[in-house]
Structures are given as C-alpha cells and as structure tokens.
Motif scaffolding. Sequence first.
Motif, mmCIF file in Angstrom:
data_model
loop_
_atom_site.group_PDB
_atom_site.id
_atom_site.type_symbol
_atom_site.label_atom_id
_atom_site.label_comp_id
_atom_site.label_asym_id
_atom_site.label_seq_id
_atom_site.Cartn_x
_atom_site.Cartn_y
_atom_site.Cartn_z
ATOM 1 N N GLN A 154 -82.308 -141.802 43.561
ATOM 2 C CA GLN A 154 -83.231 -140.929 42.831
ATOM 3 C C GLN A 154 -82.647 -139.536 42.671
ATOM 4 O O GLN A 154 -82.752 -138.917 41.613
ATOM 5 C CB GLN A 154 -84.579 -140.843 43.562
ATOM 6 C CG GLN A 154 -85.555 -141.938 43.183
ATOM 7 C CD GLN A 154 -86.960 -141.611 43.670
ATOM 8 O OE1 GLN A 154 -87.147 -141.108 44.777
ATOM 9 N NE2 GLN A 154 -87.944 -141.899 42.849
ATOM 10 N N SER A 193 -81.331 -137.960 39.064
ATOM 11 C CA SER A 193 -81.856 -136.706 38.514
ATOM 12 C C SER A 193 -80.720 -135.751 38.174
ATOM 13 O O SER A 193 -80.795 -135.000 37.204
ATOM 14 C CB SER A 193 -82.832 -136.066 39.503
ATOM 15 O OG SER A 193 -82.169 -135.527 40.638
ATOM 16 N N ASP A 246 -86.424 -142.312 33.333
ATOM 17 C CA ASP A 246 -87.387 -142.516 34.418
ATOM 18 C C ASP A 246 -87.412 -143.955 34.897
ATOM 19 O O ASP A 246 -87.744 -144.235 36.051
ATOM 20 C CB ASP A 246 -88.789 -142.075 33.995
ATOM 21 C CG ASP A 246 -89.354 -142.943 32.883
ATOM 22 O OD1 ASP A 246 -88.559 -143.343 31.991
ATOM 23 O OD2 ASP A 246 -90.560 -143.231 32.897
ATOM 24 N N ASP A 247 -87.054 -144.890 34.033
ATOM 25 C CA ASP A 247 -87.036 -146.306 34.390
ATOM 26 C C ASP A 247 -86.090 -147.016 33.413
ATOM 27 O O ASP A 247 -86.520 -147.632 32.439
ATOM 28 C CB ASP A 247 -88.446 -146.885 34.290
ATOM 29 C CG ASP A 247 -88.543 -148.284 34.887
ATOM 30 O OD1 ASP A 247 -87.554 -148.745 35.494
ATOM 31 O OD2 ASP A 247 -89.602 -148.918 34.736
ATOM 32 N N ASN A 255 -94.004 -140.191 33.279
ATOM 33 C CA ASN A 255 -93.824 -140.359 34.721
ATOM 34 C C ASN A 255 -92.759 -139.365 35.176
ATOM 35 O O ASN A 255 -91.591 -139.496 34.858
ATOM 36 C CB ASN A 255 -93.384 -141.792 35.031
ATOM 37 C CG ASN A 255 -93.266 -142.051 36.526
ATOM 38 O OD1 ASN A 255 -93.423 -141.142 37.334
ATOM 39 N ND2 ASN A 255 -92.995 -143.289 36.886
ATOM 40 N N LEU A 287 -88.118 -136.430 39.465
ATOM 41 C CA LEU A 287 -87.450 -135.388 38.688
ATOM 42 C C LEU A 287 -87.629 -134.031 39.363
ATOM 43 O O LEU A 287 -88.553 -133.817 40.148
ATOM 44 C CB LEU A 287 -88.013 -135.344 37.268
ATOM 45 C CG LEU A 287 -87.915 -136.637 36.452
ATOM 46 C CD1 LEU A 287 -88.448 -136.402 35.052
ATOM 47 C CD2 LEU A 287 -86.492 -137.161 36.413
ATOM 48 N N SER A 331 -89.049 -131.455 34.880
ATOM 49 C CA SER A 331 -90.453 -131.723 34.558
ATOM 50 C C SER A 331 -90.996 -130.686 33.581
ATOM 51 O O SER A 331 -91.692 -131.023 32.611
ATOM 52 C CB SER A 331 -91.294 -131.730 35.836
ATOM 53 O OG SER A 331 -90.836 -132.706 36.731
#
Length: 607
Positions: free
Chosen positions: A438, A442, A495-496, A551, A555, A560
């Motif tokens: 993660q 980012s 994000d995915d 989502n 982040l 964001s």
Amino acid sequence: MNDGRIRVLLFIFLAGLIFYVVRGTIIVSHFQKIPISPSTVILPAPYGDIIGAGDCPILQNTLSYDVYVDVSHAKALSQLEGWSYPGRVIDVLNYFGINTDSKTVSNIINSGKGGIEVGLVNENKIYSLPSDWVDFLNIQRVYVQSKVATSLNVVAKAIQGEYENYIKPKKNGEILYDAFGPYAITSGIKEFVKPVGGDEIVTTINPSIQAYAQSAIEKAVLTNAASGGEVIITDPKNGDIIAMATTWPWDAPVMDVFEPGSSIKPLIFSAALQEGIVDTNTTFTGPYYIPDPNIPLVIKDAEVHPWPIDLREALVYSSDIAEMKIAKKFIDTVGDQNYYNWFLKFGLGKKTGVDLPSEVDGFLTPPSQWYGIGGQEMAIGQSIAVTGVQLISSLNSVVNGGYLIKPHILKEIVSPSGSIVSVYTPQSTEIFNSAVTQIVRSFMIDVVEKGTGMPAKLPGVLVGGKTGTAEKSSGGKVSTKGPYFSIFYGFFPADDPVYSILVMVDSPSKGLYYGEDVSAPVFHDIGEYILNSGYLQTDQSHVFSSFAMPNLKGLTLNESLYILNELSISATRISFNGDGVVLEQSPAPNTPISTVKNVKLVLGSPF
C-alpha cells in the motif's frame, strides 16, 4: 407353298425364342453378385480454434484444397482423348499461378512423367475449374489455420506452438461406399466415420486491445527510430495476459532480455520496507554519492530536485543516490546472499512458467561474481537482465497486495463435444505484506501525479507507475551516450488495479530516450483506448467519476486532496486528523457526489 414356308420360319423363330428364354432363366438362376472394391472418401478433421476474450477468434479453421497436377496421367489422357499435350497442363498451371518457365516445372512437363505440387488453393479457384482439367488433378480437401488479424501473428503462433498437441485434429473421418455388379449393380454408404477435430483453446487475450497495443508500439518505434519494442498488458490480480505485442517477428516478451533500469525500484523499496531497512520517515542527502572510495565512480541523479528527500520523494524523483544507499544498508544488514535471494523472490533470474514456448531465464549476477559495487548496481536495474513477462509479473506483486502470480494465456480447453479438458488453476506466492505494498503503491501514484511518469496520466482515472531508462550494451560496452532501453510500467485504476501495462522501446535514436519521454506516452495512449472502449464500465467503483465518492483508503493526504479537488470538493469542505495514509473516510466510497457536503479523513500508519 408360301403358307408352308411361313409356318416353318415361325416355328424356327418360336423355338429360338424359347431357347433363349430358357437359357436366360438358367443363367440368371446361377448368377451371383460379384463385389467390387469398396470406395472410401476421406473427411478431413479440423484443427481446434483459438479463442480470445468475448469469444473473439484468434486462430480459425479455413477449408482449403491441396492440388497436385498428375503430369503422367495428363499425357496418357491426351492420347486417349485426342487433345494436344501439354496444352491443358500448361493452362492449368498458369491458372494456379505456377511459373511454367522455371527449370524444374519445364523439365517435368517436357518429360511427361511425374507431377507438380500446386499447394493450397482456396475454394473459389476450385469451383471455377474447367471440367476437362479435373481428370488429371488430384484435389484433397484440407483444413488450415488462419489468423484473423496481423496484430495477432506473433502471439497466435506462440499459443499454437504451446498447445499444438491439443488443437491438432484427433482423427479424420471417412465415408465407405460398397458397389456390386455387373447386372444388378447396387451402391450405398456402408459405413460413416465422423471426423474428430482438435480441442478449442480459450485464452485471456483481448483481440481488440491487442490490435491497438500492436499499433501503438509500432508507432512509437517508428516515431523514435528505435530498433524495436514490446507491450504487455495484464490483469495484475490474477496474471491474465490481456495483450502481448511486439515489433519483432518472434515472441520477444518471453524470449528477449533487457536491463530494467529504474523500473525495478518499487521492488527494492518494498523489500527494504519489509526488512525494516527503511521506513516512511527515512531521508537521504545529496547531491552525489560515492558507493566505493576505491572505485572512481560518482553517482548523481538524472532529475534535478531539492535535497534532502524522503522515501516517497526518492521514488518520485527516481533517485539513484537514494536507491544505492538503500541497497548498501540492505546488504550490510542482511548479507550478500539474503539480499540476492530477494531478487529470486521477485521472480527474476528464472522462468515465470508462462504457458508460451521458448521462455528464457533472464540473468542475475550471483554474489560470487559481484565486482566492486555489483550488489548496489542491481538495485538500479544494472548487472541483471529480465524478460518483459518477468518484469511485469514482479512489479504486479507491488500493486496486487504482495503476490507473485504466474502469468498465463490459457483460460480453458474445450473438447469438440463441449466437455472441459482443462481449466487454468491460479498459482501465486506471497512475497510482500499488503501494508508494505500500500505504501509503495501510493509512492507510484505520486510518480505519475507529480514525478517522472506524468506523461502517463489518464483522464478521470488515477494511475500509478514507474519509469526506467537503462543503458544498453553495444559491442560488449555500455555508454552514457546510449543506446538505451526506454521503459514504463503503469497500472490503473490505482485504488484497485485492473490493468497493468509494461512498455519497452529498444534503442530510440531521435534524441529522446528517457522512459517518461518515449514509453510513458505509449502507456497513456493504450490506457485511453481501454477507457474509451468501455472496458472499465462494468466496475464503476474503480473509476474516479464526477458522480461518485472515490475510495481514498491507502492514499496520502495530498493524493486525496488532489482527487477531491478534481471532483470540485474544495479543501474548505475537507477535515482530517492524524498523519500517514487514509485509514477511514466519510462519506463511504460510491456515495453520490451530489449528496456529499463535507469529507472527513482519518490518517495513520499502515503498519
């Protein structure tokens, strides 16, 4: 007198008639049917088709005809039927486009012996044949495999080679006729054997995306006067190979190797975080680094940027100084062999096991062969060589939550009867924990948002990625003047991720050679095509649209704020507490934007 003669003649006629009737009856009563050799007609069995996504064909069967001119028989027929040899033979050869002036053909014609193979002919040519030619032609119906588009040439050939034993015809069929004679001739089908074709191969390839990727890489190679290039598109979460395009006439993504350069850095970051070598607060100083005082080598970053920098900025600026400092501490902490073992965990230096033929291992320099700073060089993608499929599979592990997944083309194999012969079984190994990935993911988003990968940005969708520029050996030497491998790896939606794309352009020679200048724009063009073609419409939660709350988990605050600003949610409507990455958000993802008044974010450490 006359009456008497008439009676005698009539008697002789009747006696003769009775004799022949009796004789015929006796012959018929003793007649037995004599079997004539049965006649067999072969029914060729078709190859199995190769199918892509959405049941789109990649390789199909086409009915064709194999033609052979029997010259010896033609000469014999000319004598029986009274036509001048070799007139019709020359006519038929010209009809099929055979050069009758060639030495081999003319020798056969002049000798009147043997025959001439015409080869495969389409059905229109056969249907238009004059009837007086057919008697000396041997024509066999056959199935041949044909590609539906030139963009599929290389990948279709590779799939065909890998699954030849499945797609080849199982058994030809036949019709067996029986005949009897000579008086009571009867004929009919005695036996019918149905042909059994090959299995159908259902693949992960999307022919539409494949065609665009092929066009995009050919354009990039032409524009940059490069020697070649390749593109691989996968689903990073399951290893599906969606497209595999190359400008070379062989399957370069599994057969050719290149130095990955800085594109490998996300892997080193992930491993260093997992081993505790660095953390998100680690900083680096510059503007130069001397890795070994005994070697006259000074490392400087290609990008101009302020110092000091933190871990995130080190990836955003693609800092070789930071990367080699990480590698030095890595080696000092875990030792040469354990550091080297991480490269093996990445899936480098060995075949991925992809279901395509002729895959090569790539190359890793073992610790016993390190010279000077060899181990540190590996961290910036030098002293190693990878295939395209190796590199994209290893980088996918950073964006899919930490799993090295075996890449594959096959979905399933289906028999001619419709039964399932084989189904692909996913194979994966966890090499990173999800918290680490993660963080690095980012970082990779920032590479595209504000770093070296900015040309890869896509409208309405957040993208992550990493550039790479590697010096290419020429004549056994490398030079800072080139040639280079230009590389970009990217993924979206960030994000995915659903798509990951690797672009490699070999030896661009028009002045531009950095990954951000040559390969990232190719990623952008292909990604935009995928979006415009609607391939993400089935899962709108992945798209940062103008009507749904995205989502934001995982982040940073800056990321964001950037996304929310794109959705016309100003900073005055956003509150947050904590530091790190987004752990919680309100409203929840997919909340209609029209109902969102204020946004609250909770940030913290992902560990």
